[in-house]
Write an enzyme that holds these catalytic residues in place. Structure first.
Site, PDB file in Angstrom:
ATOM      1  N   ARG A  56       0.828  -1.198   0.000  1.00 50.19           N
ATOM      2  CA  ARG A  56       0.000   0.000   0.000  1.00 50.19           C
ATOM      3  C   ARG A  56       0.867   1.255   0.000  1.00 50.19           C
ATOM      4  O   ARG A  56       2.013   1.245   0.412  1.00 50.19           O
ATOM      5  CB  ARG A  56      -0.923   0.020   1.226  1.00 50.19           C
ATOM      6  N   LYS A 198      -8.549  -2.551   0.339  1.00 54.64           N
ATOM      7  CA  LYS A 198      -8.481  -1.716   1.526  1.00 54.64           C
ATOM      8  C   LYS A 198      -9.258  -0.405   1.374  1.00 54.64           C
ATOM      9  O   LYS A 198      -9.729   0.154   2.369  1.00 54.64           O
ATOM     10  CB  LYS A 198      -7.024  -1.425   1.876  1.00 54.64           C
ATOM     11  N   HIS A 217     -11.483  -4.820  11.887  1.00 54.18           N
ATOM     12  CA  HIS A 217     -10.373  -5.448  11.179  1.00 54.18           C
ATOM     13  C   HIS A 217      -9.988  -6.691  11.971  1.00 54.18           C
ATOM     14  O   HIS A 217      -9.108  -6.655  12.838  1.00 54.18           O
ATOM     15  CB  HIS A 217      -9.207  -4.467  11.081  1.00 54.18           C
ATOM     16  N   SER A 235      -0.063  -7.811  11.752  1.00 52.67           N
ATOM     17  CA  SER A 235       0.739  -8.771  11.005  1.00 52.67           C
ATOM     18  C   SER A 235       1.763  -9.452  11.913  1.00 52.67           C
ATOM     19  O   SER A 235       2.447  -8.797  12.703  1.00 52.67           O
ATOM     20  CB  SER A 235       1.452  -8.058   9.855  1.00 52.67           C
ATOM     21  N   LYS A 239      -2.995 -14.238  13.595  1.00 56.81           N
ATOM     22  CA  LYS A 239      -4.449 -14.119  13.422  1.00 56.81           C
ATOM     23  C   LYS A 239      -4.997 -15.156  12.449  1.00 56.81           C
ATOM     24  O   LYS A 239      -5.974 -15.855  12.749  1.00 56.81           O
ATOM     25  CB  LYS A 239      -4.783 -12.703  12.930  1.00 56.81           C
ATOM     26  N   THR A 240      -4.371 -15.277  11.282  1.00 51.74           N
ATOM     27  CA  THR A 240      -4.852 -16.235  10.282  1.00 51.74           C
ATOM     28  C   THR A 240      -4.678 -17.667  10.762  1.00 51.74           C
ATOM     29  O   THR A 240      -5.577 -18.497  10.647  1.00 51.74           O
ATOM     30  CB  THR A 240      -4.104 -16.031   8.949  1.00 51.74           C
ATOM     31  N   ASP A 254     -10.527 -11.354   7.683  1.00 51.59           N
ATOM     32  CA  ASP A 254      -9.913 -10.028   7.764  1.00 51.59           C
ATOM     33  C   ASP A 254     -10.856  -8.875   8.090  1.00 51.59           C
ATOM     34  O   ASP A 254     -10.478  -7.973   8.823  1.00 51.59           O
ATOM     35  CB  ASP A 254      -9.196  -9.720   6.447  1.00 51.59           C
ATOM     36  N   ARG A 319       1.494 -12.184  -1.822  1.00 47.19           N
ATOM     37  CA  ARG A 319       0.085 -12.336  -1.452  1.00 47.19           C
ATOM     38  C   ARG A 319      -0.619 -13.355  -2.343  1.00 47.19           C
ATOM     39  O   ARG A 319      -0.258 -13.553  -3.505  1.00 47.19           O
ATOM     40  CB  ARG A 319      -0.636 -10.998  -1.596  1.00 47.19           C
TER      41      ARG A 319
END
Length: 530
Positions: A56, A198, A217, A235, A239-240, A254, A319
């Protein structure tokens, strides 16, 4: 140029002879290959590269300063204002540029799995692979829904169009501009597809709270008895990994909304980091990267077309974009009831936060606003020791409104639905980074399992003397001494020094929240620091 003229320009653009509307996945893959925008990998996924921009561009993101929103937006470095005149001039340039392209690709879909609250969106792309990305990440409409797809929020993406900062009022050649009144997102100068995802999330973070829905989020899953858990974390916090549980169905990984009816996924797909991805560690993600999926900046073998997920030649930020339907253990549609458990994940490289602790409502609001984790030595140039980093509400780059708006809504939801909130440290134990060791994943999984299954709701606890949180004395499958950070350090003095240092950083960071109620800091924050 007024809003009617803007609308007419858009109509002329999407009705042009060069537009390809709602192509199928197979048709888009064919277009990607024909136009040499990407290649097929050995699993049938499309691999594309994004050139200069592999992430980003937060310094190039703007919100148009319009009458209806100017008193609501939290203006600053995250939400930079741009004038209506500058937006309209740039809009006309981009539309004129796109009219001259041989082909444009249009996707009509939705953001928000709950039909009562979903947002119609339209995505207009210069690249076929960007349109394929949009199909994977957003919610695809049923055939009959296209006929009622009205007044969409439109993304216009022109990666090869470069802005002139001196003329256009931007900071560089790249721009991501949101106009709430024109219901338009203008993107140019960057090929990084994540800007589309995003920017829509930023839009939903404005629209949903305006309708009394908390936007979040976070990832979410649900047990077989309907018990919903939310996982917040930056990050590298897990979490994932921790929300992917074979005993629970995934709602989303997400972005979610929390309405008066329950939780719903904002997206229709996943955008997973895949650096060092392996089938053994994350089988769901690994198996989802097949035909229809999009790989960004992943190195592949020229001959075999096998992806090398360990190679960061293009970027560490590799990604994979894929539809939720590529995962077996999911809830469809991505809707569930009210959460019973919230887990805040942090990777504390100072090694002093408890591996799991229970939070009061005030502590939950405090840690939600703080959004703490650690940057490690070597991850960025100039970082030689662990550094505390704070991302408001675990998603500060995407929050148009004042942070306290989201925190107050979270506090109300916790009260209303009697939610249990836990802070889980997936970082270091027995010492800071370089001295101690990373918390065993098996221990963390056991702690999370106990939390979401309600095993810790009435467990005996003691109070952490630095952070004030309640530490369970016993968790099934975890040695008792691991639960108390001070007992894992070889030097009690060293622990106290480091705990005091981190508590001080929390307090210093919290000074920026001038509108927060006093009791949130008094009852929710650290109780001792240097």
């Amino acid at each position: 140029m007024n809003s009617v003229d803007i609308s007419n320009e858009l109509t002329h653009l999407i009705q042009g002879e060069n537009t390809k509307n709602n192509l199928s996945v197979s048709q888009l893959v064919e277009k990607v290959l024909q136009r040499a925008e990407g290649v097929l990998t050995s699993t049938g996924a499309v691999r594309a590269t994004t050139g200069t921009y592999t992430g980003r561009s937060p310094k190039d993101k703007f919100i148009v300063k319009e009458r209806s929103v100017q008193d609501k937006i939290d203006w600053g470095k995250v939400n930079q204002p741009i004038s209506e005149e500058a937006f309209e001039r740039l809009y006309l340039k981009v539309v004129s540029y796109l009219k001259k392209r041989n082909e444009l690709f249009i996707f009509d879909g939705f953001a928000g799995a709950d039909k009562k609250y979903r947002l119609p969106i339209q995505v207009i792309n210069e690249f076929a692979w960007h349109n394929l990305f949009a199909q994977q990440l957003f919610i695809r409409p049923a055939e009959e829904e296209l006929g009622t797809h009205e007044n969409p929020f439109t993304i216009i993406s022109a990666p090869h169009f470069k802005a002139d900062p001196a003329v256009d009022g931007t900071n560089s050649e790249t721009f991501i501009i949101i106009s709430f009144e024109k219901r338009t997102i203008l993107i140019g100068g960057t090929e990084y597809a994540g800007e589309m995802k995003k920017s829509i999330f930023s839009v939903m973070n404005y629209l949903l709270p305006e309708n009394d829905i908390l936007s979040m989020h976070c990832s979410a899953n649900v047990g077989f008895e309907g018990d919903v858990a939310l996982f917040f974390g930056l990050s590298g916090t897990g979490k994932t990994t921790l929300s992917a549980d074979p005993k629970r169905k995934l709602i989303g990984d997400d972005e979610h909304g929390w309405s008066n009816s329950g939780v719903f996924n904002i997206e229709g797909g996943c955008y997973a980091k895949c650096i060092n991805l392996s089938e053994e560690k994350e089988p769901q993600i690994f198996d989802a990267i097949r035909f229809g999926a999009v790989l960004e900046n992943v190195v592949i073998d020229d001959d075999t077309r096998v992806a090398d997920y360990d190679d960061s030649f293009f970027t560490e930020n590799t990604r994979a974009a894929y539809s939720l339907e590529a995962i077996d253990n999911i809830v469809m549609p991505s809707i569930a009831g009210h959460p019973t458990t919230i887990v805040f994940l942090t990777a504390d490289a100072f090694g002093v936060l408890p591996p799991i602790s229970k939070l009061t409502k005030e502590q939950a609001m405090y840690h939600f606003l703080s959004g703490f984790t650690s940057k490690l030595a070597g991850t960025e140039r100039g970082i030689t020791s662990p550094q505390a980093t704070f991302s408001t509400c675990f998603g500060s780059p995407f929050l148009p409104l004042h942070a306290t708006r989201y925190a107050e809504m979270l506090g109300q939801k916790i009260d209303e639905h009697d939610v249990q909130v836990f802070l889980v440290n997936t970082g270091w134990t027995g010492g800071e980074y370089g001295v101690g060791e990373r918390m065993k994943l098996s221990y963390t999984r056991a702690m999370v399992q106990a939390a979401v299954e309600g095993d810790l709701d009435s467990v005996e606890t003691n109070r952490d003397e630095y952070f004030g949180v309640s530490i369970p004395l016993h968790v099934p499958g975890v040695p008792d001494e691991v639960l108390q950070p001070i007992r894992t350090w070889s030097s009690e003095d060293a622990y106290r020094h480091k705990a005091s240092e981190l508590a001080g950083k929390f307090k210093e960071n919290f000074k920026k929240f001038s509108h927060v109620r006093e009791e949130i800091e008094r009852l929710g924050g650290p109780v001792h620091s240097e």
